[in-house]
Design a protein around this motif. Structure first.
Motif, PDB file in Angstrom:
ATOM      1  N   TYR A  49       0.873  -1.169   0.000  1.00 29.77           N
ATOM      2  CA  TYR A  49       0.000   0.000   0.000  1.00 29.77           C
ATOM      3  C   TYR A  49       0.909   1.217   0.000  1.00 29.77           C
ATOM      4  CZ  TYR A  49      -3.637   3.278   1.537  1.00 29.77           C
ATOM      5  OH  TYR A  49      -4.523   4.320   1.633  1.00 29.77           O
ATOM      6  N   ILE A  50       0.694   2.127  -0.933  1.00 26.60           N
ATOM      7  CA  ILE A  50       1.507   3.331  -0.986  1.00 26.60           C
ATOM      8  C   ILE A  50       0.696   4.502  -0.441  1.00 26.60           C
ATOM      9  CG2 ILE A  50       2.760   4.969  -2.430  1.00 26.60           C
ATOM     10  CD1 ILE A  50       3.418   2.711  -4.317  1.00 26.60           C
ATOM     11  N   SER A  51       1.241   5.142   0.577  1.00 24.05           N
ATOM     12  CA  SER A  51       0.629   6.311   1.188  1.00 24.05           C
ATOM     13  C   SER A  51       1.395   7.556   0.741  1.00 24.05           C
ATOM     14  CB  SER A  51       0.684   6.176   2.719  1.00 24.05           C
ATOM     15  OG  SER A  51       0.187   7.349   3.328  1.00 24.05           O
ATOM     16  N   VAL A  62       5.005   8.118  -7.429  1.00 23.31           N
ATOM     17  CA  VAL A  62       4.216   6.973  -6.964  1.00 23.31           C
ATOM     18  C   VAL A  62       3.826   6.081  -8.137  1.00 23.31           C
ATOM     19  CG1 VAL A  62       2.067   6.274  -5.833  1.00 23.31           C
ATOM     20  CG2 VAL A  62       3.387   8.183  -4.919  1.00 23.31           C
ATOM     21  N   THR A  66       4.970   2.251  -8.405  1.00 26.93           N
ATOM     22  CA  THR A  66       3.949   1.212  -8.586  1.00 26.93           C
ATOM     23  C   THR A  66       4.281   0.337  -9.790  1.00 26.93           C
ATOM     24  OG1 THR A  66       2.244   2.586  -7.586  1.00 26.93           O
ATOM     25  CG2 THR A  66       1.489   0.816  -9.019  1.00 26.93           C
ATOM     26  N   TRP A  80      -2.675   2.036  -4.505  1.00 24.40           N
ATOM     27  CA  TRP A  80      -2.580   3.450  -4.140  1.00 24.40           C
ATOM     28  C   TRP A  80      -3.884   4.099  -4.538  1.00 24.40           C
ATOM     29  CZ3 TRP A  80      -0.619   7.575  -7.734  1.00 24.40           C
ATOM     30  CH2 TRP A  80      -0.582   7.158  -9.055  1.00 24.40           C
TER      31      TRP A  80
END
Length: 118
Positions: A49-51, A62, A66, A80
Motif C-alpha cells: 500500500y503506498i501512502s 508513486v 507502482t 494506491w
C-alpha cells in the motif's frame, strides 16, 4: 546447540546427550519430513500500500514506483489511491486495502502527515 538448549531451559540443561551417527541421521530425517511444506498451498503474492499526500505532487513518483513493483512482483501487487474507481466509496476502500497490505510504503513530503489519510 548447547547455548540454545541452555536458553530454552533457563540453564537447567546445558548440554545435549551425545548421539551416535545412526541416531543423529534418523533424528535429522524425521525432523526434515515434518518440516516439509505441503505442495498444494499456492504462494500468495505480497501486497503493498503506498501512502502519499496529494498536495506533495508525488503522483509521477508513486506511479513509477507502482510500475516497478508490479513489474517485479506481479500486476496488482500495489495499491494506491488512483486505483479507487470513480464513484466508489474511497474511505472504506482505503481502509480495506491498508488491512490487506503486507507492506506500507510512505512517500513523505512536506504535506504528508497533515491529513487523516497519511
Amino acid at each position: 546447540m548447547e547455548r540454545l538448549t541452555a536458553r530454552l531451559t533457563d540453564d537447567d540443561i546445558r548440554q545435549m546427550p551425545p548421539l551416535s551417527a545412526p541416531d543423529r541421521a534418523a533424528l535429522r530425517a524425521r525432523y526434515q519430513q515434518v518440516q516439509t511444506p505441503a505442495p498444494s498451498q499456492p504462494k500468495r503474492k505480497p501486497r503493498s500500500y503506498i501512502s502519499h499526500a496529494l498536495a506533495d505532487r508525488a503522483h509521477d513518483l508513486v506511479e513509477k514506483l507502482t510500475g516497478e513493483i508490479n513489474t517485479r512482483v506481479g500486476e496488482g501487487a500495489v495499491f494506491w489511491d488512483q486505483l479507487v474507481a470513480l464513484g466508489e466509496e474511497w474511505e472504506p476502500r482505503l481502509r480495506e486495502e491498508m488491512k490487506r497490505a503486507d507492506t506500507l510504503i510512505v512517500v513523505a513530503g512536506d504535506a504528508w502527515g497533515h491529513t487523516d489519510w497519511t
